[in-house]
Write a protein that holds these residues in place. Structure first.
Motif, PDB file in Angstrom:
ATOM      1  N   MET A 178      47.097  18.285  -0.516  1.00  0.00           N
ATOM      2  CA  MET A 178      46.788  19.718  -0.362  1.00  0.00           C
ATOM      3  C   MET A 178      47.685  20.356   0.693  1.00  0.00           C
ATOM      4  N   HIS A 179      47.959  19.620   1.773  1.00  0.00           N
ATOM      5  CA  HIS A 179      48.821  20.156   2.823  1.00  0.00           C
ATOM      6  C   HIS A 179      50.222  20.439   2.290  1.00  0.00           C
ATOM      7  N   ARG A 180      50.750  19.511   1.474  1.00  0.00           N
ATOM      8  CA  ARG A 180      52.086  19.723   0.907  1.00  0.00           C
ATOM      9  C   ARG A 180      52.127  20.987   0.059  1.00  0.00           C
ATOM     10  N   MET A 181      51.094  21.189  -0.750  1.00  0.00           N
ATOM     11  CA  MET A 181      51.062  22.360  -1.633  1.00  0.00           C
ATOM     12  C   MET A 181      50.876  23.649  -0.830  1.00  0.00           C
ATOM     13  N   LEU A 182      50.047  23.589   0.215  1.00  0.00           N
ATOM     14  CA  LEU A 182      49.826  24.777   1.051  1.00  0.00           C
ATOM     15  C   LEU A 182      51.076  25.127   1.857  1.00  0.00           C
ATOM     16  N   ALA A 183      51.790  24.089   2.320  1.00  0.00           N
ATOM     17  CA  ALA A 183      52.977  24.317   3.154  1.00  0.00           C
ATOM     18  C   ALA A 183      54.089  25.023   2.388  1.00  0.00           C
ATOM     19  N   VAL A 184      54.093  24.898   1.073  1.00  0.00           N
ATOM     20  CA  VAL A 184      55.085  25.619   0.254  1.00  0.00           C
ATOM     21  C   VAL A 184      54.858  27.118   0.332  1.00  0.00           C
ATOM     22  N   GLU A 185      53.581  27.513   0.469  1.00  0.00           N
ATOM     23  CA  GLU A 185      53.214  28.937   0.454  1.00  0.00           C
ATOM     24  C   GLU A 185      53.092  29.539   1.860  1.00  0.00           C
ATOM     25  N   SER A 186      52.897  28.701   2.875  1.00  0.00           N
ATOM     26  CA  SER A 186      52.689  29.239   4.223  1.00  0.00           C
ATOM     27  C   SER A 186      53.165  28.244   5.277  1.00  0.00           C
ATOM     28  N   THR A 187      53.743  28.781   6.351  1.00  0.00           N
ATOM     29  CA  THR A 187      54.157  27.928   7.473  1.00  0.00           C
ATOM     30  C   THR A 187      53.015  27.743   8.479  1.00  0.00           C
ATOM     31  N   GLU A 188      51.935  28.491   8.305  1.00  0.00           N
ATOM     32  CA  GLU A 188      50.821  28.450   9.256  1.00  0.00           C
ATOM     33  C   GLU A 188      49.759  27.440   8.828  1.00  0.00           C
ATOM     34  N   VAL A 189      50.211  26.259   8.391  1.00  0.00           N
ATOM     35  CA  VAL A 189      49.300  25.200   7.954  1.00  0.00           C
ATOM     36  C   VAL A 189      49.678  23.922   8.701  1.00  0.00           C
ATOM     37  N   ARG A 190      48.661  23.170   9.143  1.00  0.00           N
ATOM     38  CA  ARG A 190      48.927  21.954   9.912  1.00  0.00           C
ATOM     39  C   ARG A 190      48.000  20.842   9.440  1.00  0.00           C
ATOM     40  N   LEU A 191      48.579  19.671   9.158  1.00  0.00           N
ATOM     41  CA  LEU A 191      47.793  18.500   8.779  1.00  0.00           C
ATOM     42  C   LEU A 191      47.436  17.731  10.041  1.00  0.00           C
ATOM     43  N   LEU A 192      46.152  17.474  10.246  1.00  0.00           N
ATOM     44  CA  LEU A 192      45.714  16.710  11.415  1.00  0.00           C
ATOM     45  C   LEU A 192      45.611  15.231  11.074  1.00  0.00           C
ATOM     46  N   ASP A 193      46.168  14.412  11.978  1.00  0.00           N
ATOM     47  CA  ASP A 193      45.982  12.970  11.888  1.00  0.00           C
ATOM     48  C   ASP A 193      45.557  12.452  13.255  1.00  0.00           C
ATOM     49  N   GLU A 194      45.528  11.128  13.413  1.00  0.00           N
ATOM     50  CA  GLU A 194      45.054  10.516  14.668  1.00  0.00           C
ATOM     51  C   GLU A 194      45.805  11.017  15.902  1.00  0.00           C
ATOM     52  N   GLN A 195      47.107  11.333  15.730  1.00  0.00           N
ATOM     53  CA  GLN A 195      47.936  11.677  16.883  1.00  0.00           C
ATOM     54  C   GLN A 195      48.059  13.186  17.108  1.00  0.00           C
ATOM     55  N   SER A 196      47.396  13.986  16.279  1.00  0.00           N
ATOM     56  CA  SER A 196      47.630  15.437  16.298  1.00  0.00           C
ATOM     57  C   SER A 196      47.043  16.131  17.512  1.00  0.00           C
ATOM     58  N   GLU A 197      47.637  17.281  17.821  1.00  0.00           N
ATOM     59  CA  GLU A 197      47.089  18.218  18.792  1.00  0.00           C
ATOM     60  C   GLU A 197      46.562  19.413  18.002  1.00  0.00           C
ATOM     61  N   PRO A 198      45.254  19.664  18.008  1.00  0.00           N
ATOM     62  CA  PRO A 198      44.729  20.817  17.267  1.00  0.00           C
ATOM     63  C   PRO A 198      45.353  22.127  17.755  1.00  0.00           C
ATOM     64  N   GLU A 199      45.678  23.007  16.831  1.00  0.00           N
ATOM     65  CA  GLU A 199      46.281  24.290  17.182  1.00  0.00           C
ATOM     66  C   GLU A 199      45.422  25.423  16.642  1.00  0.00           C
ATOM     67  N   GLN A 200      45.296  26.457  17.447  1.00  0.00           N
ATOM     68  CA  GLN A 200      44.602  27.648  16.969  1.00  0.00           C
ATOM     69  C   GLN A 200      45.525  28.461  16.084  1.00  0.00           C
ATOM     70  N   ASP A 201      44.941  29.374  15.344  1.00  0.00           N
ATOM     71  CA  ASP A 201      45.686  30.341  14.537  1.00  0.00           C
ATOM     72  C   ASP A 201      46.482  29.693  13.412  1.00  0.00           C
ATOM     73  N   ARG A 202      46.175  28.441  13.115  1.00  0.00           N
ATOM     74  CA  ARG A 202      46.752  27.803  11.936  1.00  0.00           C
ATOM     75  C   ARG A 202      45.610  27.280  11.082  1.00  0.00           C
ATOM     76  N   LEU A 203      45.845  27.184   9.804  1.00  0.00           N
ATOM     77  CA  LEU A 203      44.872  26.550   8.921  1.00  0.00           C
ATOM     78  C   LEU A 203      45.055  25.042   9.082  1.00  0.00           C
ATOM     79  N   LEU A 204      44.033  24.383   9.604  1.00  0.00           N
ATOM     80  CA  LEU A 204      44.111  22.946   9.875  1.00  0.00           C
ATOM     81  C   LEU A 204      43.537  22.172   8.696  1.00  0.00           C
TER      82      LEU A 204
END
Length: 742
Positions: free
Chosen positions: A659-685
């Motif tokens: 889903m992240h790959r498909m969303l990233a094609v349409e918007s740069t404001e998307v972030r996939l969270l994994d074990e090492q991620s830093e949560p970011e505001q104002d993005r679709l996580l």
């Protein structure tokens, strides 16, 4: 009520101004004290050559302490300067005059008058604010009950040093400060809510710190908040005996550690050890293991690929107390094999110590120690005995040779025979005594070479793959079970389920190094731990001072973890057990929907009680397949209503990536969270369901297509976790009608 409308606004404004002014004055003083201490340290180091070195060292050490104290006070003042306090009580202690006590995150006293300008929320008298009803109250101080009279409670909203709100609280007034906090926005990071702690949460935070506690808390009941504030209260109350680096919080993931990272310094607990169970075990044992993906079995179950259930069956087995008992039998075998290596200790022909005594020391006298520590103790005893006996042997032989020489010199008349005898005795003495002395010096090290260091990885691998050892230690298993177990371990493969056994063996055989010995442990998301993990930690750390918080309804790893708290209570017989059923996160509408899922999961778990806060009902969006534009449209609508943190939660990690790959094609404001991620505001996580536990967002979108949620236990738990993450809005995209139907 806005601050200006309150009749005491003028007085309260003056009080805030006075507090801020005094804090600024103190900040200036502490900065000067830091500079003086820094300069004194510099001078002491510069004078090191001219002064006595010990005196110079004392000067440096003393000024370093002053510098650290000044820096700590400065950091504490800077942390609260924008919001010095959040509440006030009008309180009379015993026969003392009534006082107005202002409560904040830390205490502040006037340096000259010792007037309490701010009272720490963790202090005994502050408990009256959280727990006391108006009128006659009691509170505990070091085990003694104190009485007083509570005339009034008042709450403040102070931001950026400005007084924005004043509320008087009595028995009938709703806690507006709590309602306002709950109606606010989630910052993705955990918000520190010391000002809105509720009575049932406060009871757990302040529960007996010298006894373990187990908390079954519903989703959104504040379990993480309670754990963090209990750490803070622990250090405030017992900090003199329990340094912060001897406290540890075990978090469910590195992502979660990042989520709480900003909160810990604010609570004054930033120096405690923050880690995951996996990272702790690998650090404490020093093992270098390439672990298989810990979520592989969960994915297999979620995607309906569990097959015969062999992998999950073995995982459950490895988490059981039965497996712990089998490790104990294996340790006994290793102990006996080690004991058989003991032999009598000799220097030349002289016996220094019998093997039976060494075996008795190893098996009985030192049985309370790990095996390697027993050997170290025996080495020390041997060294002492060898040194003592060597001295005796050399002294005795020296005396005998002297007597023999005297006898030869004065007892043999024939010159040739006398010369031959004395020469032979002297040569023998001069060769034998140094030889014995040399042998004696090497005796202990030579003897102890027979005992090899216990290689935990090799020993455990042997247990996993050796049929005869398995028969001796796992007699309760059937032959087919043992064969299935051996088959699963033909190839070397390390799973997260093996960590408890590896750590347990390490603690029993080698002992846990002091650097990794914690004196109090706080475990969040404890429902994902097995009974053996709890047992291993208790054994290795040598303490039962655990704070264990979890929610069985969110036990998505139940194939390897506890499904009820009974075995944990059995391991911690001194533990208090508490439950929390109120949810402070979600609205009534969202929680009512989530409770439908709870009814289907575990009839023994009571339904969650949401705090009285209404919002939009959960929205079901029809969709036959994943459409990134539909998801982005829902997210944009949510943002238009003023919410910032929005998460798309999926059932599996595989689908989250897709889903992240498909969303990233349409918007740069998307972030996939994994074990090492830093949560970011104002993005679709985009968050896989298993990583969402413990996190909260303003709004959540749940979507599952390739692997839809079905009528299975694992699916219900994953969906329940996802549905209880949002504070304000829940959107379900796809076909959820069947699963959510009554």
């Amino acid at each position: 009520m806005s601050a200006e409308d309150h009749p005491d606004y003028g007085m309260e404004s003056e009080r805030l101004a006075y507090t801020k002014e005094y804090m600024e004055k103190l900040l200036g003083e502490t900065q000067r004290e830091e500079e003086i201490s820094r300069e004194n340290i510099r001078q002491a180091i510069g004078n090191a050559e001219h002064l006595d070195s010990s005196q110079s060292y004392i000067n440096v050490l003393t000024n370093a302490r002053f510098f650290e104290m000044a820096a700590t006070q400065r950091e504490g003042l800077e942390a609260i300067r924008q919001s010095p306090y959040f509440a006030r009580i009008h309180f009379k202690k015993g026969e003392e005059p009534a006082e107005l006590l202002y409560i904040g995150k830390t205490s502040l006293f006037h340096r000259e008058t010792q007037e309490p300008i701010i009272v720490d929320w963790r202090s005994p008298v502050a408990n009256v604010y959280y727990d006391g009803r108006l009128g006659e109250v009691t509170y505990d101080v070091n085990g003694e009950e104190n009485a007083g009279h509570l005339y009034a409670k008042r709450q403040y909203k102070i931001e950026e040093g400005e007084l924005l709100g004043i509320r008087d609280v009595d028995l009938t007034t709703n806690d507006e400060l709590l309602q306002e906090a709950l109606a606010g926005k989630a910052d993705v990071r955990l918000t520190e809510i010391v000002s809105t702690i509720q009575k049932e949460q406060n009871d757990i935070i302040r529960a007996n710190l010298k006894r373990p506690i187990i908390v079954q808390g519903a989703a959104g009941s504040g379990k993480t908040t309670i754990a963090l504030h209990r750490i803070s209260y622990f250090l405030y109350t017992l900090g003199a005996d329990f340094p912060s680096d001897k406290l540890m919080i075990l978090a469910p993931s590195r992502l979660f550690i990042g989520y709480i990272a900003d909160v810990l310094p604010e609570l004054g607990v930033g120096k405690i050890k923050q880690t995951t169970f996996t990272d702790y075990v690998l650090g404490a044992t020093g093992l270098k293991l390439k672990l298989s993906n810990p979520d592989e079995k969960l994915a297999m179950l979620a995607e309906g690929r569990e097959g015969s259930g062999s992998a999950t069956g073995i995982a459950k087995m490895k988490g059981s107390l039965q497996y712990r008992n089998q490790m104990d039998r294996y340790v006994k075998i290793i102990e006996r094999e080690t004991a058989e290596l003991f032999e009598d200790v000799f220097i030349e022909k002289y016996r220094i110590i019998r093997k039976e005594r060494l075996q008795r020391l190893f098996i009985k006298e030192f049985s309370y120690l790990p095996l390697q520590k027993r050997l170290e103790r025996i080495r020390a005893i041997l060294k002492t005995e060898v040194n003592r006996k060597l001295k005796e042997i050399l002294g005795t032989l020296e005396k005998r040779y002297n007597e023999a020489l005297d006898k030869a010199l004065f007892g043999i008349r024939d010159d040739a025979r006398r010369k031959e005898k004395t020469t032979r005795l002297i040569d023998e003495r001069d060769e034998r005594l140094p030889s014995i002395r040399t042998e004696g010096k090497k005796t202990v090290s030579t003897y102890m070479k027979r005992f090899r260091k216990y290689n935990i990885k090799t020993l455990y691998r042997h247990w996993l793959s050796d049929s005869s050892t398995l028969e001796r230690t796992a007699a309760e298993w059937t032959d087919p079970e043992r064969q299935r177990f051996l088959k699963a371990h033909e190839k070397e493969r390390w799973e997260v389920e093996d960590l408890a056994a590896l750590y347990y063996l390490h603690s029993k055989l080698n002992g846990v190094d002091e650097r990794w010995k914690m004196r109090a442990v706080f475990i969040d998301e404890a429902q994902d731990y097995s009974a053996f993990q709890f047992a291993a930690l208790k054994e290795g750390l040598g303490t039962d001072m655990f704070t264990i918080v979890g929610d069985l309804a969110q036990g998505i790893h139940s194939y390897r973890s506890v499904t009820n708290w009974e075995p944990v209570l059995g391991l911690f017989p001194r533990a208090a057990y508490r439950t929390l059923q109120k949810s402070y996160r979600t609205t009534i509408e969202i929680m009512e929907t989530a409770n439908r899922m709870l009814r289907k999961m575990n009839p023994d778990l009571p339904l969650v009680e949401p705090v009285v806060r209404h919002g939009r009902p959960p929205v079901l969006h029809a969709a036959a397949s994943f459409d990134p534009m539909q998801i982005l449209g829902i997210a944009e609508d949510i943002r238009q209503r003023g919410f910032r943190s929005v998460a798309l939660i999926t059932k599996t990690a595989k689908e989250a990536k897709k889903m992240h790959r498909m969303l990233a094609v349409e918007s740069t404001e998307v972030r996939l969270l994994d074990e090492q991620s830093e949560p970011e505001q104002d993005r679709l996580l985009v968050v896989p369901g298993h990583l969402a536990k413990g996190l909260e967002f303003d709004a959540v979108i749940v979507a599952a297509f390739e692997f839809p949620f079905e009528e299975r236990e694992i699916d219900r738990k994953l969906l329940y976790v996802a549905m209880t993450r949002p504070m304000h809005e829940l959107h379900l995209v796809g076909d959820f009608g069947r699963l959510l139907g009554d």
